[in-house]
Design a protein around this motif. Structure first.
Motif, PDB file in Angstrom:
ATOM      1  N   TRP A 100      17.051   8.206  70.147  1.00 32.54           N
ATOM      2  CA  TRP A 100      17.882   8.753  69.082  1.00 32.54           C
ATOM      3  C   TRP A 100      17.534  10.207  68.778  1.00 32.54           C
ATOM      4  N   VAL A 101      18.451  10.866  68.079  1.00 32.13           N
ATOM      5  CA  VAL A 101      18.245  12.214  67.573  1.00 32.13           C
ATOM      6  C   VAL A 101      18.740  12.245  66.136  1.00 32.13           C
ATOM      7  N   GLY A 102      18.158  13.105  65.304  1.00 32.10           N
ATOM      8  CA  GLY A 102      18.581  13.160  63.914  1.00 32.10           C
ATOM      9  C   GLY A 102      18.109  14.410  63.210  1.00 32.10           C
ATOM     10  N   ILE A 103      18.505  14.518  61.947  1.00 27.89           N
ATOM     11  CA  ILE A 103      18.154  15.659  61.091  1.00 27.89           C
ATOM     12  C   ILE A 103      17.432  15.132  59.858  1.00 27.89           C
ATOM     13  N   SER A 104      16.399  15.842  59.413  1.00 26.78           N
ATOM     14  CA  SER A 104      15.710  15.467  58.181  1.00 26.78           C
ATOM     15  C   SER A 104      15.531  16.684  57.298  1.00 26.78           C
ATOM     16  N   PHE A 107      17.152  16.049  51.672  1.00 24.18           N
ATOM     17  CA  PHE A 107      18.165  15.025  51.412  1.00 24.18           C
ATOM     18  C   PHE A 107      17.766  13.662  51.970  1.00 24.18           C
ATOM     19  N   GLY A 108      16.775  13.611  52.867  1.00 24.95           N
ATOM     20  CA  GLY A 108      16.398  12.378  53.549  1.00 24.95           C
ATOM     21  C   GLY A 108      16.389  12.608  55.044  1.00 24.95           C
ATOM     22  N   SER A 109      16.735  11.582  55.816  1.00 23.88           N
ATOM     23  CA  SER A 109      16.735  11.714  57.271  1.00 23.88           C
ATOM     24  C   SER A 109      17.826  10.857  57.885  1.00 23.88           C
ATOM     25  N   THR A 110      18.289  11.270  59.067  1.00 26.45           N
ATOM     26  CA  THR A 110      19.306  10.525  59.793  1.00 26.45           C
ATOM     27  C   THR A 110      18.817  10.226  61.206  1.00 26.45           C
ATOM     28  N   ARG A 111      19.376   9.202  61.805  1.00 22.40           N
ATOM     29  CA  ARG A 111      19.176   8.873  63.212  1.00 22.40           C
ATOM     30  C   ARG A 111      20.518   8.488  63.808  1.00 22.40           C
ATOM     31  N   THR A 161      16.542   7.570  52.664  1.00 22.13           N
ATOM     32  CA  THR A 161      16.117   8.517  51.642  1.00 22.13           C
ATOM     33  C   THR A 161      14.650   8.886  51.867  1.00 22.13           C
ATOM     34  N   ASN A 162      14.210   9.963  51.262  1.00 22.82           N
ATOM     35  CA  ASN A 162      12.784  10.252  51.183  1.00 22.82           C
ATOM     36  C   ASN A 162      12.158   9.353  50.123  1.00 22.82           C
TER      37      ASN A 162
END
Length: 313
Positions: A100-104, A107-111, A161-162
């Motif tokens: 997977w790839v994501g952004i953190s 705001f939290g993090s995504t995958r 979420t964080n």
């Protein structure tokens, strides 16, 4: 001037590289195990077990990393293999556990891709033996980590979420185009602060024969021992629902514990015993055992046990 421009380019390149990181990591598990059943065949004889078949912990390796995008944002990725056979050396380089790839950021993090299920992220910590092959919950069909037979989900979008003063939450979505025209949704809420931890999660049905699965659990660490308990409704009527309780006590570098699970639908039950010794922060010896009692007379009760070494890097 030309030399100055080259020097500036090298410095800029070095600064960009310094903001990125890639880590090689993994875990190795190998030992000896046995399953006691009436048939005296190779499947019930004492023999070498390995992490590819996951007696205690799967043997895997992976690559993960992140890039600092500035402004508190990071781009992240994770690739993890599906298992290394420690007996024969056979391996597959398919990254079937994590891909997977994501952004953190704040705001939290995504995958996006294939990664652990939301149920795994919510509930794995309440199995005090780390979802070993001897897991009392999985042996009677009420482990939320193994809903639909896997701790992973493909084609996911996840958001977490964080940590917010001990609270965290997450959702997972698999769109209908990626799951035989049926979109599925997962959700969790967790709280962990000091000795207290609680969690709850659900997953909507992935096919018409299933139902919405859910679980709740909690644990308390008294210092001398940690206790855990939970209630699980599995993904089908046939698999059932039930409860589990457990205790795990540290003894210096060693630990001992026990867990019990009861499927209130099938009436199957299991009691699990666990012990180990931490040689270091990354290497440990373990001894696991479970006794499974089936209510159906056509299914033979079984005892499984294994001893091995676990190393993380």
């Amino acid at each position: 001037m030309k030399k100055t421009l080259i020097a500036l380019a090298v410095l800029a390149s070095g600064a960009a590289f310094a903001q990125s990181s890639v880590t090689l990591y993994g875990q190795i598990d190998i030992g000896y195990s046995k399953t006691n059943v009436p048939a005296k065949d190779a499947s019930s004889a004492l023999g070498q077990s390995n992490g590819a078949t996951n007696f205690h912990t799967p043997t895997v390796f992976g690559l993960k990393g992140s890039e600092d995008l500035g402004g508190g944002l990071k781009a992240n990725f994770n690739f993890q293999t599906g298992g290394q056979d420690m007996e024969t050396g056979a391996t597959t380089l398919a990254f079937s556990r994590e891909s997977w790839v994501g952004i953190s950021g704040n705001f939290g993090s995504t995958r996006i891709g294939r990664t652990s299920s939301v149920a795994t992220q919510a509930m794995a910590a309440f199995d005090l033996n780390g979802i070993a092959a001897t897991s009392a919950m999985s042996n009677v069909g009420i482990s939320p980590v193994l809903w639909y037979g896997s701790s992973r989900r493909s084609s996911q979008f996840q958001y977490s979420t964080n940590d917010m003063s001990g609270f965290s939450a997450g959702v997972g979505i698999v769109l209908s185009g990626d799951n035989a025209s049926k979109g599925t949704y997962q959700g969790r809420v967790n709280y962990s602060n000091g000795p207290i931890a609680v969690g709850a999660n659900f997953e909507t049905k992935r096919n018409d024969a299933a139902r919405t699965a859910y679980a709740v659990a909690g644990s308390y660490d008294f210092g001398a021992a940690k206790v855990s308990a939970g209630y699980v409704v599995s993904e089908t009527e046939a698999l059932g629902k039930g409860m589990h309780i457990g205790v795990k006590a540290p003894l210096g570098a060693a630990y001992v514990g026990a867990q019990y699970a009861k499927n209130t639908t099938t009436k199957d039950s299991a009691i699990e015993f666990l012990a180990g010794y931490n040689l270091s922060k990354r290497t440990a010896l373990y001894l696991d055992a479970v006794r499974v009692n089936y209510s159906n007379s056509a299914t033979t009760d079984k005892t499984m046990y294994g001893v091995g070494v676990l190393h993380a890097f």
